[in-house]
Write a protein that holds these residues in place. Structure first.
Motif, PDB file in Angstrom:
ATOM      1  N   GLU A   1      71.272  68.911 -23.987  1.00  0.00           N
ATOM      2  CA  GLU A   1      71.921  69.619 -22.878  1.00  0.00           C
ATOM      3  C   GLU A   1      71.197  70.924 -22.571  1.00  0.00           C
ATOM      4  OE1 GLU A   1      76.098  69.863 -24.002  1.00  0.00           O
ATOM      5  OE2 GLU A   1      76.071  67.665 -23.959  1.00  0.00           O
ATOM      6  N   ARG A   2      70.828  71.644 -23.614  1.00  0.00           N
ATOM      7  CA  ARG A   2      70.139  72.924 -23.394  1.00  0.00           C
ATOM      8  C   ARG A   2      68.764  72.684 -22.755  1.00  0.00           C
ATOM      9  NH1 ARG A   2      70.183  78.699 -26.187  1.00  0.00           N
ATOM     10  NH2 ARG A   2      68.134  79.352 -25.497  1.00  0.00           N
ATOM     11  N   LEU A   3      68.129  71.611 -23.180  1.00  0.00           N
ATOM     12  CA  LEU A   3      66.789  71.321 -22.670  1.00  0.00           C
ATOM     13  C   LEU A   3      66.821  70.878 -21.205  1.00  0.00           C
ATOM     14  CD1 LEU A   3      63.821  71.090 -23.499  1.00  0.00           C
ATOM     15  CD2 LEU A   3      64.283  68.731 -24.203  1.00  0.00           C
ATOM     16  N   GLY A   4      67.824  70.066 -20.843  1.00  0.00           N
ATOM     17  CA  GLY A   4      67.877  69.519 -19.490  1.00  0.00           C
ATOM     18  C   GLY A   4      66.604  68.759 -19.198  1.00  0.00           C
ATOM     19  N   SER A   5      66.071  68.963 -17.999  1.00  0.00           N
ATOM     20  CA  SER A   5      64.840  68.227 -17.682  1.00  0.00           C
ATOM     21  C   SER A   5      63.612  69.117 -17.884  1.00  0.00           C
ATOM     22  CB  SER A   5      64.910  67.727 -16.241  1.00  0.00           C
ATOM     23  OG  SER A   5      65.119  68.850 -15.405  1.00  0.00           O
ATOM     24  N   SER A   6      63.832  70.268 -18.520  1.00  0.00           N
ATOM     25  CA  SER A   6      62.717  71.210 -18.660  1.00  0.00           C
ATOM     26  C   SER A   6      61.750  70.752 -19.750  1.00  0.00           C
ATOM     27  CB  SER A   6      63.245  72.605 -18.997  1.00  0.00           C
ATOM     28  OG  SER A   6      63.114  72.874 -20.365  1.00  0.00           O
ATOM     29  N   GLY A   7      60.583  71.273 -19.679  1.00  0.00           N
ATOM     30  CA  GLY A   7      59.577  70.930 -20.686  1.00  0.00           C
ATOM     31  C   GLY A   7      59.481  72.009 -21.745  1.00  0.00           C
ATOM     32  N   GLU A   8      60.478  72.872 -21.779  1.00  0.00           N
ATOM     33  CA  GLU A   8      60.381  74.016 -22.702  1.00  0.00           C
ATOM     34  C   GLU A   8      60.876  73.682 -24.093  1.00  0.00           C
ATOM     35  OE1 GLU A   8      61.207  78.200 -22.285  1.00  0.00           O
ATOM     36  OE2 GLU A   8      61.217  77.813 -20.116  1.00  0.00           O
ATOM     37  N   PHE A   9      60.060  72.963 -24.834  1.00  0.00           N
ATOM     38  CA  PHE A   9      60.411  72.647 -26.215  1.00  0.00           C
ATOM     39  C   PHE A   9      59.128  72.589 -27.038  1.00  0.00           C
ATOM     40  CE2 PHE A   9      59.533  68.628 -24.139  1.00  0.00           C
ATOM     41  CZ  PHE A   9      58.861  67.876 -25.104  1.00  0.00           C
ATOM     42  N   VAL A  10      59.280  72.814 -28.324  1.00  0.00           N
ATOM     43  CA  VAL A  10      58.138  72.708 -29.228  1.00  0.00           C
ATOM     44  C   VAL A  10      58.155  71.313 -29.834  1.00  0.00           C
ATOM     45  CG1 VAL A  10      57.174  73.538 -31.418  1.00  0.00           C
ATOM     46  CG2 VAL A  10      57.965  75.175 -29.693  1.00  0.00           C
ATOM     47  N   PRO A  11      57.167  70.484 -29.492  1.00  0.00           N
ATOM     48  CA  PRO A  11      57.142  69.133 -30.039  1.00  0.00           C
ATOM     49  C   PRO A  11      56.597  69.114 -31.470  1.00  0.00           C
ATOM     50  CG  PRO A  11      55.394  69.423 -28.397  1.00  0.00           C
ATOM     51  CD  PRO A  11      56.064  70.743 -28.543  1.00  0.00           C
ATOM     52  N   GLY A  12      57.186  68.276 -32.300  1.00  0.00           N
ATOM     53  CA  GLY A  12      56.720  68.136 -33.674  1.00  0.00           C
ATOM     54  C   GLY A  12      56.690  66.663 -34.036  1.00  0.00           C
ATOM     55  N   LEU A  13      55.521  66.182 -34.431  1.00  0.00           N
ATOM     56  CA  LEU A  13      55.364  64.768 -34.780  1.00  0.00           C
ATOM     57  C   LEU A  13      55.310  64.669 -36.294  1.00  0.00           C
ATOM     58  CD1 LEU A  13      54.640  61.814 -34.126  1.00  0.00           C
ATOM     59  CD2 LEU A  13      52.276  62.545 -33.790  1.00  0.00           C
ATOM     60  N   HIS A  14      56.257  63.915 -36.863  1.00  0.00           N
ATOM     61  CA  HIS A  14      56.288  63.793 -38.328  1.00  0.00           C
ATOM     62  C   HIS A  14      56.357  62.339 -38.765  1.00  0.00           C
ATOM     63  CE1 HIS A  14      58.555  63.371 -42.194  1.00  0.00           C
ATOM     64  NE2 HIS A  14      57.536  64.107 -42.563  1.00  0.00           N
ATOM     65  N   SER A  15      55.527  62.004 -39.731  1.00  0.00           N
ATOM     66  CA  SER A  15      55.651  60.687 -40.364  1.00  0.00           C
ATOM     67  C   SER A  15      55.451  60.851 -41.876  1.00  0.00           C
ATOM     68  CB  SER A  15      54.594  59.725 -39.816  1.00  0.00           C
ATOM     69  OG  SER A  15      54.605  58.540 -40.598  1.00  0.00           O
ATOM     70  N   LEU A  16      56.200  60.042 -42.612  1.00  0.00           N
ATOM     71  CA  LEU A  16      55.999  60.060 -44.065  1.00  0.00           C
ATOM     72  C   LEU A  16      54.625  59.499 -44.417  1.00  0.00           C
ATOM     73  CD1 LEU A  16      59.507  58.725 -45.160  1.00  0.00           C
ATOM     74  CD2 LEU A  16      58.659  61.065 -45.405  1.00  0.00           C
TER      75      LEU A  16
END
Ligand code: OXD
Ligand code: MN
Length: 584
Positions: free
Chosen positions: A154-169
């Motif tokens: 909800e806070r993000l909405g359609s914005s691109g304002e996020f820090v992406p983090g890709l994690h795999s074991l």
């Protein structure tokens, strides 16, 4: 049209090739589903439902029990941007090398998309991150440690304002373990570890390494600091932020049961590990705790050292690598009392004393912050709490007195920049070696630490009301090798002196390193401490400081010409003050 989040998730799925992609909603039912998966996998166990309701013990792979600093990289085009204290990789080379490990890493697995908020849902200081992971343990831990799922969407909405983090074991092999940060893209890649500090990407990776870069660019601060409120008689609460290296008792200090409670001094917890701070409209620095839970070190935690957390841990807690009693209760060294018979150690083997500690020295509890009886009413205040004092500290058997106050902001920044501590088990490596750990940020600063010192100096100029900076050391030892100060709830006596200094009171004596309490300045009633112990605790020994000056000079020389002039100046001034002392 796809949102920026959907596009990024698609890209991550194309690379890692999971069997399915699940967007997490952050519900309690989803948490239970993750726990079910862990229980079925056989590495997680239900604890005693009567005494520890909704609590679980997770056992990690034995080689995956702590942060791995030697496998943690800052990936900037120019090596100098990462600086001499970070491991560095060229971003393209890193993506090529580690991208090959991510290729197909989630085959046969589910990719969970975890949108999360660091900070309270309604705080303007909070920020959104999105972690994709193939680990149900990570999803369950993020549920406790952050505000995740629908609230974040909800806070993000359609914005691109996020820090992406890709994690795999990945395959959990340390030879194929990498924790990579791309500060220019605000991107995190982590593979080969399920351990909290490596795998819960909102914590060290985002809230410190990436956020420290953002903070410098945007004029705020992201620090490895606890936040506490000291209530004085009459009810006024004064907030302090304190930086100590990992496993030096930040959680215990933040949650302390004050030894001076009967005199009206109480400690309230706002945060135990990370502080994001911005200059408020009132001209003071305001801090929020970006986390929603505590990921604390279990060994050494007991009713004597941290009764508040012991109460908090009695429900809804995910334990990792602690021992298991015959009653299905968690157990670790320092919990209090002798080890019960019939325990299973952290590796899942029947335990006996000859097998070493029953719990891993870096075993942890992950618990919702709200469960602490000491939680501050302001812990989710959207505007944060105004900080009145900064405290730096470390484990030093010698050299640093119990507490001292720096002369001014610039000197305080120097004190933080030359902080040192004896190492603990929170990171892989030798334990008990003294290492410089500026502002406790050595493993967590996402850029060149010389520039980081510059940012601290700059903030001192920008904050209309910069506050006092102190240094504490609970760990000083006497000639017999024993600790001189009882610590824990008694540390409130030091906080009280700090409060008095902030308010322009508190008896002090000037020394070359700063103001040290006059013996009459500390409230010691009710405490059994000898005069000799107190003298030693407050002593500034020129011979120790001569070595200290030499050692810190060597450390600072690593930064070459990039080191701010003000830091060199403070080193010279400290040296001169000792020379005056000798010649006076
Ligand atoms: C932590 C650490 O887990 O500093 O907080 O290692
Ligand atoms: Mn920490």
């Amino acid at each position: 049209m796809a949102t920026p989040l959907e596009s990024w998730v698609e890209e991550a799925a194309k690379l890692t090739k999971p069997d399915r992609v699940v967007y997490c909603d952050g519900s309690a039912a989803e948490y239970q589903r993750m726990i079910e998966l862990l229980l079925r996998a056989g590495d997680t166990f239900t604890l005693n439902e009567k005494t520890y309701p909704n609590c679980y013990l997770h056992r990690s792979t034995v080689n995956d029990v702590a942060r791995t600093e030697h496998l943690t990289f800052i990936c900037t085009p120019d090596k100098d941007e990462a600086g001499p204290t970070n491991n560095w990789m060229d971003p393209d080379a890193a993506k090529h090398k580690v991208g090959a490990l991510f290729d197909g890493a989630m085959r046969g697995r589910t990719m969970y998309v975890v949108p999360y908020i660091m900070g309270a849902v309604s705080s303007p200081i909070s920020k959104v991150g999105v972690e994709v992971t193939d680990s149900p343990y990570v999803v369950a831990s993020m549920y406790i440690m952050s505000r995740m799922g629908n609230v974040a969407m909800e806070r993000l909405g359609s914005s691109g304002e996020f820090v992406p983090g890709l994690h795999s074991l990945g395959d959990l092999d340390p030879l194929r373990r990498y924790i990579l940060h791309f500060p220019n893209e605000r991107l995190i890649w982590s593979i080969g570890s399920g351990y909290g500090g490596n795998a819960l990407l909102g914590k060290k990776c985002f809230a410190l390494r990436i956020a420290s870069v953002m903070a410098r660019e945007q004029g705020w601060m992201a620090e490895h600091m606890l936040i506490l409120g000291l209530e004085a008689p009459g009810g006024k609460v004064t907030y302090m932020a304190a930086a100590f290296p990992s496993a030096c008792g930040k959680t215990n200090l933040a949650m302390m049961v004050s030894a001076l409670q009967s005199q009206g001094y109480r400690v309230w917890t706002v945060g135990d590990d990370i502080a994001w701070m911005r200059i408020g409209d009132d001209g003071y620095l305001h801090a929020i705790n970006p986390e929603a839970g505590f990921f604390g070190v279990a060994p050494g935690t007991g009713m004597l050292t941290n009764p508040n957390v012991m109460e908090a841990l009695r429900k809804n807690t995910l334990f990792t690598n602690v021992a298991l009693t015959a009653e299905h209760e968690p157990w670790w060294e320092g919990i209090g009392g002798p080890p019960p018979a019939g325990m299973i150690n952290w590796k899942g083997e029947p335990w006996e004393p000859s097998k070493g500690p029953a719990a891993h020295p870096n075993s942890r509890y992950t618990v919702p912050a709200l469960q602490s009886p000491s939680i501050s009413q302001k812990w989710e205040a959207p505007e944060g709490v105004p900080i009145s004092a900064f405290i730096f500290g470390g484990r030093r058997a010698r050299v640093a007195p119990l507490v001292y106050e720096s002369f001014d902001w610039q000197h305080g920044v120097f004190v933080g920049a030359t902080m040192a501590s004896e190492t603990t088990a929170a990171a892989t490596g030798d334990v008990g070696v003294t290492r410089r750990d500026p502002m406790a940020m050595l493993p967590f600063c996402g850029y060149n630490m010389a520039d980081y010192f510059g940012h601290w100096l700059e903030m001192g100029k920008r904050i209309p009301h910069p506050r006092k900076i102190f240094h504490v050391n609970w760990f000083r030892k006497g000639a017999d090798g024993k600790f001189l100060w009882p610590g824990y709830g008694e540390n409130v006596r030091v906080l009280k002196w700090i409060l008095e200094r902030v308010e322009g009171r508190g008896a002090a004596q000037e020394t070359p390193i700063g103001y040290v309490p006059a013996k009459s300045g500390l409230t010691l009633d009710g405490l059994k401490i000898s005069d000799e112990a107190l003298n030693e605790l407050l002593r500034v020994n020129p011979a120790d400081w001569e070595n200290e000056l030499e050692d810190s000079k060597q450390f600072l020389s690593k930064f070459g010409a990039r080191l701010p002039q003000e830091i060199c100046e403070e080193h010279a001034k400290l040296s001169k003050r000792f020379q005056h002392l000798v010649t006076a």
